[in-house]
Design an enzyme around this catalytic site. Structure first.
Site, short mmCIF file in Angstrom:
data_model
loop_
_atom_site.label_atom_id
_atom_site.label_comp_id
_atom_site.label_asym_id
_atom_site.label_seq_id
_atom_site.Cartn_x
_atom_site.Cartn_y
_atom_site.Cartn_z
N ASP A 120 -6.85 -8.50 -0.60
CA ASP A 120 -5.99 -7.55 0.27
C ASP A 120 -6.61 -6.92 1.54
O ASP A 120 -7.97 -6.94 1.20
CB ASP A 120 -4.98 -6.58 -0.30
CG ASP A 120 -6.01 -5.74 -1.16
OD1 ASP A 120 -6.89 -6.33 -1.66
OD2 ASP A 120 -5.79 -4.37 -1.21
N ASP A 121 -6.05 -6.54 2.56
CA ASP A 121 -6.53 -5.95 3.66
C ASP A 121 -7.88 -6.52 3.94
O ASP A 121 -8.91 -5.87 4.45
CB ASP A 121 -6.93 -4.59 3.16
CG ASP A 121 -5.92 -3.62 2.88
OD1 ASP A 121 -4.43 -3.99 3.30
OD2 ASP A 121 -5.94 -2.63 2.17
N TRP A 221 2.91 -3.89 -7.07
CA TRP A 221 1.86 -3.11 -6.74
C TRP A 221 2.48 -1.92 -5.84
O TRP A 221 2.92 -2.20 -4.80
CB TRP A 221 0.70 -3.65 -5.99
CG TRP A 221 -0.55 -2.77 -5.54
CD1 TRP A 221 -0.34 -1.66 -4.80
CD2 TRP A 221 -1.72 -3.05 -5.46
NE1 TRP A 221 -1.36 -1.18 -4.16
CE2 TRP A 221 -2.43 -1.88 -4.81
CE3 TRP A 221 -2.57 -3.87 -6.14
CZ2 TRP A 221 -3.75 -1.73 -4.86
CZ3 TRP A 221 -3.96 -3.85 -6.03
CH2 TRP A 221 -4.70 -2.91 -5.39
N ASP A 222 2.90 -1.01 -6.36
CA ASP A 222 3.80 0.13 -5.62
C ASP A 222 3.10 1.30 -5.16
O ASP A 222 2.40 1.89 -5.80
CB ASP A 222 5.07 0.48 -6.58
CG ASP A 222 6.23 1.21 -6.12
OD1 ASP A 222 6.04 1.50 -4.71
OD2 ASP A 222 7.18 1.03 -6.68
N ASP A 228 -3.26 8.17 0.96
CA ASP A 228 -4.56 7.81 1.66
C ASP A 228 -4.31 7.41 3.15
O ASP A 228 -5.38 7.32 3.99
CB ASP A 228 -5.54 6.58 0.97
CG ASP A 228 -4.98 5.34 0.84
OD1 ASP A 228 -3.42 5.42 1.15
OD2 ASP A 228 -5.45 4.54 0.24
N ASN A 256 0.15 2.75 -7.33
CA ASN A 256 -1.21 3.23 -6.45
C ASN A 256 -0.88 4.64 -5.91
O ASN A 256 -0.26 4.56 -4.92
CB ASN A 256 -1.40 2.20 -5.45
CG ASN A 256 -2.67 2.71 -4.89
OD1 ASN A 256 -3.79 3.27 -5.28
ND2 ASN A 256 -2.79 2.37 -3.45
#
Length: 421
Positions: A120-121, A221-222, A228, A256
């Site tokens: 990811d990212d 993935w919640d 952040d 998360n």
């Protein structure tokens, strides 16, 4: 009764200072009490998890990870270590193929048995199907190694297109997601965050759609409670925007959450409540139960006349609620503040502001004089700021002034853009 989810738990997957070993042990205790069974270790700012993924952990960090894995098992929590090599991973380089297995092997030597690979990212390549194919090959490379090590849970995988808004051109037409569905080992679970990176609402149908493409139920993935991406607030409200039927469309739910640990108690408690809920469950009632369970953190060592009440805590939670929403008490407070700014002598609105300030002051005093210093440090900036602003507003209203110099910095000004004045 709803069938239990395969995985229910917490992801330490935010950007920012990772939690300490003591905080993670505290989290395990919460999770065990709520029936959560999975913790995913993926703090973005752990150097050896992402930026320097090829390098082995220093000895001291190895000891910490071994202890964390052991502590998790003692709480009946599955410890999953996530490796994020995607920033500079080159599948075509034998050195990187070797480094990938070397890193996993070094962690199995510490007692880690469960793993995730996160892509990811990271930048998307022009040929997204080719990018997906390389990620599949790398994931199977790790899966074969783990199979040879003995029994373990399924390998978890976070795709580069991990939500609908990042799927190109759409979820159903994405070459990247299509290839994952066709070629990724069906045992491997695939993360999905919903329509957006942070999804206020997730429908069961949207998950069925992605499941058809991936050929498996996604693992949610919640990021509902993630904080952040904003330094100005936390999320303390109830778990919502997910119908109960969603639970049958996912293999599990991992949250998360807020970057600081302590304020995560009510939200994570509400997630666990949702996972075990029967028909008729409501987010509002779940939030109330979670706050009542959290209340002892604020009443320890407090004399009865100064003790924080359930209403005090609910008031604070309403002001730090959930993404894109404030709670009803906070809305009334904001409406009263706007009315006083226009009509300084409006007594009913001033009364609302005075009551709000009492709620904030009582919670702040309890934390300042109580034993949970981490919770104090996490909430103090917000509580002190709001208390001061209410005091300033009340003083100006008492003097009959209708002008209130704005004292914030650039971040405050930018946060106001696009919102109704």
């Amino acid at each position: 009764m709803n069938e239990p989810l395969n995985s229910l738990g917490v992801i330490e997957g935010f950007y920012g200072r990772p939690w300490t070993p003591a905080q993670r042990r505290r989290l395990y205790g919460w999770m065990a009490s709520w029936g959560m069974n999975t913790y995913l270790y993926a703090p973005k700012d752990d150097l050896w998890h992402r930026a320097r993924w090829r390098d082995p952990y220093p000895l001291r960090e190895q000891e910490v990870l071994a202890s964390l894995a052991s502590d998790a098992r003692s709480h009946s929590v599955r410890f999953v270590y996530a490796l994020a090599p995607g920033l500079d991973f080159d599948w075509g380089a034998p050195r990187d193929q070797k480094a990938l297995l070397g890193k996993v092997a070094s962690l199995t030597a510490l007692g880690v048995r469960d793993f995730a690979l996160l892509f990811d990212d990271i930048p998307c390549r022009p040929d997204r199907a080719a990018q997906a194919k390389e990620q599949v090959q790398a994931t199977h490379h790790v899966q074969r190694f783990l199979d040879a090590q003995g029994p373990g849970g399924p390998l978890l995988f976070c795709p580069t297109e991990y939500c609908a808004e990042r799927a190109v051109p759409t979820v159903t037409a994405s070459p990247y997601l299509k290839l994952l569905g066709e070629q990724l080992d069906p045992r491997i679970e695939v993360f999905w965050t919903g329509p957006q990176v942070v999804s206020p609402q997730i429908s069961a149908e949207s998950l069925r759609e992605v499941a058809r493409v991936l050929r498996r139920r996604p693992l949610l993935w919640d990021n509902y409670y993630a904080s952040d991406y904003t330094s100005r607030r936390l999320h303390l409200g109830p778990y919502g925007g997910r119908p109960l039927e969603l639970r049958t469309e996912v293999s599990g739910i991992l949250c998360n959450p807020n970057t600081p640990l302590e304020p995560n108690f009510p939200g994570l408690a509400s997630v666990a409540d949702y996972a075990a809920a029967s028909p008729g469950w409501t987010a509002e009632a779940s939030g109330e139960r979670a706050l009542n369970a959290w209340l002892p953190e604020f009443t320890a060592h407090q004399p009865a006349e100064l003790a924080v009440t359930a209403e005090d805590l609910a008031f604070v939670a309403d002001t730090l609620y959930v993404p894109h929403r404030t709670g009803p008490r906070a809305i009334r407070l904001l409406e009263a503040a706007r009315r006083v700014a226009d009509e300084p002598r409006h007594q009913a609105s001033r009364t609302v502001l005075l009551a709000g300030r009492r709620h904030f002051r009582r919670v702040l005093h309890a934390l300042e004089t109580g034993p949970n210093r981490d919770l104090l440090y996490d909430l103090h900036p917000f509580l002190a700021d709001v208390t001061e602003e209410l005091t300033r507003l009340l003083a100006a209203a008492k003097a009959g002034r209708t002008t209130f110099p704005y004292r914030g910095g650039l971040a405050d000004g930018l946060l106001r853009l696009g919102w109704p004045e």
